[in-house]
Design an enzyme around this catalytic site. Structure first.
Site, short mmCIF file in Angstrom:
data_model
loop_
_atom_site.label_atom_id
_atom_site.label_comp_id
_atom_site.label_asym_id
_atom_site.label_seq_id
_atom_site.Cartn_x
_atom_site.Cartn_y
_atom_site.Cartn_z
N LYS A 109 0.84 -1.20 0.00
CA LYS A 109 0.00 0.00 0.00
C LYS A 109 0.88 1.26 0.00
O LYS A 109 0.66 2.18 -0.80
CB LYS A 109 -0.92 0.00 1.23
N ASP A 142 -6.75 1.57 0.94
CA ASP A 142 -6.72 1.83 2.38
C ASP A 142 -8.05 1.42 3.01
O ASP A 142 -8.89 0.79 2.36
CB ASP A 142 -6.39 3.31 2.65
#
Ligand code: SF4
Length: 215
Positions: free
Chosen positions: A121, A139
């Site tokens: 991420k 997220d």
């Protein structure tokens, strides 16, 4: 479940709602973006932005951090959660950058995720925000929206969500789509009180339709 065409339509509606969505971390260089992203794990971007001016004044680049100890870095980031581990990771990341990458942030997913403290991420955020390389970071906001809208299944992993969205969306919309979905998650499809009544996606959102009936 939404098919690819519907998924693209839904994300593009969100992009239309937030055409100016942009990164909310204050950072100038790719390295500073990486440090800010690392600091933002389980912390708000606001808390990171409050700490980084003094941090970057003291340690402006990987060479400066590489010479520091985590204990020396900690006082600058004490107001941010998990600061102990984050200080360790920032110093270790900087040392690896100096030894393996001549002090320059790499620009590939494989190289970025080889750095201490940088997962997929974070690497996606760095690729998109620092280098404008198409990447789609998932997220908690994007996970929640994807599941409510049935872009993804309840049990899907973040990687499966990333794959479903990036398959449906043209590459040149990944970075803006990511930022727009985060704004949408903060301002419309929030965790506790989503504004389903006024949401342009209500017609395709079973979760939202149930929520409206119950409220
Ligand atoms: S209708 Fe409600 S739950 Fe569905 S996407 Fe919109 S805000 Fe989120």
């Amino acid at each position: 479940m939404l098919n690819q065409k519907q998924t693209r339509w839904a994300v593009e509606q969100i992009m239309l709602l937030f055409p100016d969505a942009k990164p909310s971390l204050d950072a100038r260089t790719p390295f500073q973006i990486a440090v800010s992203v690392l600091l933002s794990a389980q912390a708000t971007d606001v808390s990171v932005n409050l700490a980084t001016p003094a941090l970057f004044a003291a340690y402006p680049n990987p060479a400066a951090f590489a010479k520091a100890t985590p204990a020396e870095v900690e006082p600058y980031i004490k107001s941010i959660g998990l600061y102990h581990n984050k200080a360790k990771h920032i110093v270790a990341m900087s040392q690896k950058l100096m030894t393996d990458f001549n002090g320059i942030m790499p620009q590939t997913m494989a190289e970025l995720t080889s750095l201490p403290g940088i997962g997929r991420k974070s690497a996606s955020v760095i690729l998109g925000d620092a280098f404008n390389v198409p990447a789609f970071a998932v997220d908690t906001h994007i996970t929640r929206i994807a599941k409510r809208l049935k872009i993804a299944k309840e049990k899907d992993s973040v990687l499966q969500i990333e794959k479903k969205i990036t398959k449906a969306l043209p590459e040149d919309e990944w970075i803006n789509g990511h930022h727009a979905m985060i704004y949408f998650g903060r301002e419309v499809c929030s965790a506790r009180q989503p504004n389903c009544q006024t949401c342009p996606l209500l017609e395709i959102c079973a979760f939202g339709q149930d929520y409206v009936k119950q409220s």
